[in-house]
Design a protein around this motif. Structure first.
Motif, PDB file in Angstrom:
ATOM      1  N   THR A   1      -2.008   7.048  10.260  1.00 17.09           N
ATOM      2  CA  THR A   1      -3.289   7.513  10.817  1.00 17.09           C
ATOM      3  C   THR A   1      -2.919   8.369  12.452  1.00 17.09           C
TER       4      THR A   1
ATOM      5  N   THR B   1      -2.104  12.129  11.055  1.00 16.78           N
ATOM      6  CA  THR B   1      -3.070  12.961  10.775  1.00 16.78           C
ATOM      7  C   THR B   1      -3.855  13.431  11.879  1.00 16.78           C
TER       8      THR B   1
ATOM      9  N   TYR C   1      -8.902  10.202   2.174  1.00 19.72           N
ATOM     10  CA  TYR C   1      -8.801   9.024   3.236  1.00 19.72           C
ATOM     11  C   TYR C   1      -7.504   9.692   4.029  1.00 19.72           C
TER      12      TYR C   1
ATOM     13  N   SER D   1       0.627  -1.173  -0.149  1.00 15.81           N
ATOM     14  CA  SER D   1      -0.129  -0.137   0.110  1.00 15.81           C
ATOM     15  C   SER D   1       0.853   1.227   0.003  1.00 15.81           C
TER      16      SER D   1
ATOM     17  N   VAL E   1       0.948  11.551   3.342  1.00 16.96           N
ATOM     18  CA  VAL E   1       1.259  10.157   3.654  1.00 16.96           C
ATOM     19  C   VAL E   1       1.520   9.090   2.323  1.00 16.96           C
ATOM     20  N   VAL E   2       0.846   9.580   1.288  1.00 20.14           N
ATOM     21  CA  VAL E   2       1.141   8.988   0.038  1.00 20.14           C
ATOM     22  C   VAL E   2       2.231   9.730  -0.840  1.00 20.14           C
TER      23      VAL E   2
ATOM     24  N   GLU F   1      -5.590  15.711   0.747  1.00 22.74           N
ATOM     25  CA  GLU F   1      -4.680  15.067   0.142  1.00 22.74           C
ATOM     26  C   GLU F   1      -4.339  15.942  -1.124  1.00 22.74           C
TER      27      GLU F   1
HETATM   28  C1  PLP Z   1      -3.502   9.612   2.303  1.00 20.11           C
HETATM   29  C2  PLP Z   1      -3.193   8.721   3.589  1.00 20.11           C
HETATM   30  N1  PLP Z   1      -3.246   9.240   4.665  1.00 20.11           N
HETATM   31  C3  PLP Z   1      -3.183   8.409   5.880  1.00 20.11           C
HETATM   32  C4  PLP Z   1      -3.017   7.045   5.765  1.00 20.11           C
HETATM   33  C5  PLP Z   1      -3.066   6.346   7.106  1.00 20.11           C
HETATM   34  O1  PLP Z   1      -1.726   5.631   6.965  1.00 20.11           O
HETATM   35  P1  PLP Z   1      -1.489   4.244   7.869  1.00 20.11           P
HETATM   36  O2  PLP Z   1      -2.028   3.503   7.205  1.00 20.11           O
HETATM   37  O3  PLP Z   1      -0.046   4.273   8.090  1.00 20.11           O
HETATM   38  O4  PLP Z   1      -2.356   4.569   9.365  1.00 20.11           O
HETATM   39  C6  PLP Z   1      -3.026   6.529   4.508  1.00 20.11           C
HETATM   40  C7  PLP Z   1      -3.240   4.951   4.303  1.00 20.11           C
HETATM   41  O5  PLP Z   1      -3.556   4.484   3.400  1.00 20.11           O
HETATM   42  C8  PLP Z   1      -3.282   7.288   3.283  1.00 20.11           C
HETATM   43  O6  PLP Z   1      -2.990   6.845   2.157  1.00 20.11           O
END
Ligand code: PLP
Length: 435
Positions: free
Chosen positions: A119, A122, A145, A62, A243-244, A211
């Motif tokens: 997670t 954010t 997301y 992912s 995160v992405v 995002e």
């Molecule tokens: C844009 C984005 N933010 C936050 C997250 C959450 O990250 P994690 O799965 O490491 O908690 C993800 C996970 O896919 C994500 O794509």
């Protein structure tokens, strides 16, 4: 030519056990039960199942495996670090080095704090913004997301029936109604509607989180710039969830790539080559809401976590960043990704199935839709059945992708890209025959 070996009894038994002991069972790379696999190992751009099949991997865990699986520099750095202990709670040398390098790399970062997941990153970015603004509500974009916490898991890409803006839809049971009352939702790439909602609720808003490339939808020209101007004018912290996109679209992430600098930023995934990390960073005055002066006043933000800044993730991140800093890395990543995008687009045209490519070369997807993709409501017009079936057909041809993305790594070779385009061409031919 890839020929998929049938599932062995051993792998079937593991899948059965997974279903028995885990509430949702083992995660399936597609939606079809026959495609479920248990992973044996992964190396470079390949992932292998317990029946002896080796696939070209565009799921990349992912996203975190931007340098490919088991990158030798990261394996060596982690192996050496493990002998020195793996959790101190206290900051180690690597954690301090990483903080310094992160501040140098990320345009918005004056200060930085580490967690273990995106997670958390954010979640803490929003908590910092609330403390700074002394307001509670946040605004997010429909279809975006930001992880699994209660404030984030609303109106994401899994929303079946969107509500009228700005009302959120919970994507999971167990999210308190009171939390839903603190989240507003706006359409991505639509600055007029967003500005109207923001102006109306300006005095309640603690933050806007976005995002910068929403899933695989790039921002329209001027959208991020206008959002920046709006939030600056109203002194509402703008949070980029990178995160992405962080370290993936560019060394300085989407802020560098799209040329818009937020107030706060959350990072994870690609920062550390597959070791758990989350990063919240940003403007010094907002980050200082977690500093000693604010804590002494009894107004400070708590940001702690047992594994925050742990030496293994920190060492992995330093090794990952050293690799990404090598000359030509991003040029090659973009060239390979671009070639795959073009090859998939050509294969889709040949098949005459309506489809478009959306995203940027390191992270994009082929979407089965005749229209344009500017926001989540356009996504609802995508042919979901075809989307899933394409992923299944690709797996039978030796390629694994995420349901909603191709992640490209620095170690996908030209041969991997050619193999994938050939597999996609064949899969699309089959898809066209199935109608
Ligand atoms: C844009 C984005 N933010 C936050 C997250 C959450 O990250 P994690 O799965 O490491 O908690 C993800 C996970 O896919 C994500 O794509």
């Amino acid at each position: 030519m890839f020929e998929r070996k049938p599932r062995t009894e051993y792998e079937s038994a593991l899948l059965d056990k997974g279903k028995r002991y885990m509430p949702s069972g083992p995660r399936n790379p597609t939606r079809a039960p026959q495609q479920a696999i248990i992973v044996k190992r992964a190396h470079g751009a390949r992932i292998e199942d317990c029946s002896g099949n080796e696939y070209v991997d565009y799921l990349l865990g992912s996203g975190p495996m931007l340098l490919g699986h088991a990158h030798p520099a990261i394996v060596a750095a982690v192996r050496e670090a493990l002998a020195g202990g793996s959790a101190y709670l206290l900051a180690g040398e690597a954690c301090i080095d990483l903080a310094e390098q992160m501040v140098e790399a990320v345009p918005c970062a004056d200060k930085v704090y580490f967690q273990s997941t995106g997670t958390e990153a954010t979640f803490f970015a929003l908590r910092l913004a609330r403390a700074y603004r002394k307001r509670d509500k946040i605004l997010k974009f429909e279809g975006g997301y930001h992880g699994m916490h209660d404030y984030a898991l609303v109106s994401t890409q899994w929303t079946l029936a969107p509500a009228e803006y700005p009302h959120p839809v919970a994507n999971s049971a167990g999210i308190p109604a009171s939390v839903l009352g603190e989240v507003l939702v706006a359409p991505f790439n639509d600055i007029e509607t967003t500005a109207r909602i923001v102006e109306e609720h300006a005095d309640e808003l603690a933050a806007i989180i976005v995002e910068p490339m929403q899933r695989t939808i790039p921002p329209r020209d001027g959208f991020l710039r206008d959002l920046r101007e709006l939030t600056r004018r109203l002194d509402i912290p703008l949070v980029f969830d990178e995160v992405v996109t962080g370290f993936r679209l560019a060394w300085g992430g989407a802020q560098e790539y799209y040329g818009v600098v937020p107030d706060l930023c959350a990072l994870g995934k690609s920062v550390s080559g597959g070791h758990p990390i989350g990063v919240v960073c940003g403007r010094g005055d907002i980050m200082d809401c977690a500093g000693p002066a604010a804590l002494m006043r009894g107004e400070g933000v708590l940001l702690s976590g047992t594994y925050s800044g742990n030496p293994i993730s920190a060492v992995a991140a330093l090794a990952c960043m050293a690799e990404l800093r090598r000359p030509g890395v991003y040029e090659q990543l973009f060239a390979r990704g671009r070639r795959l995008m073009d090859g998939l687009a050509a294969a889709a045209r040949e098949s005459e199935i309506p489809a478009i490519i959306s995203g940027e070369p390191p992270a994009f997807d082929l979407w089965f839709t005749a229209g344009d993709l500017a926001n989540f409501r356009d996504m609802l017009k995508v042919d979901g059945k075809r989307q899933s079936r394409f992923a299944e057909l690709l797996m039978d041809r030796g390629v694994i992708k995420a349901h909603e993305k191709f992640f490209v790594s620095t170690v996908h070779s030209d041969a991997d890209i050619d193999f994938t385009i050939a597999a996609a061409r064949d899969a699309l031919r089959q898809l066209a025959m199935e109608g």
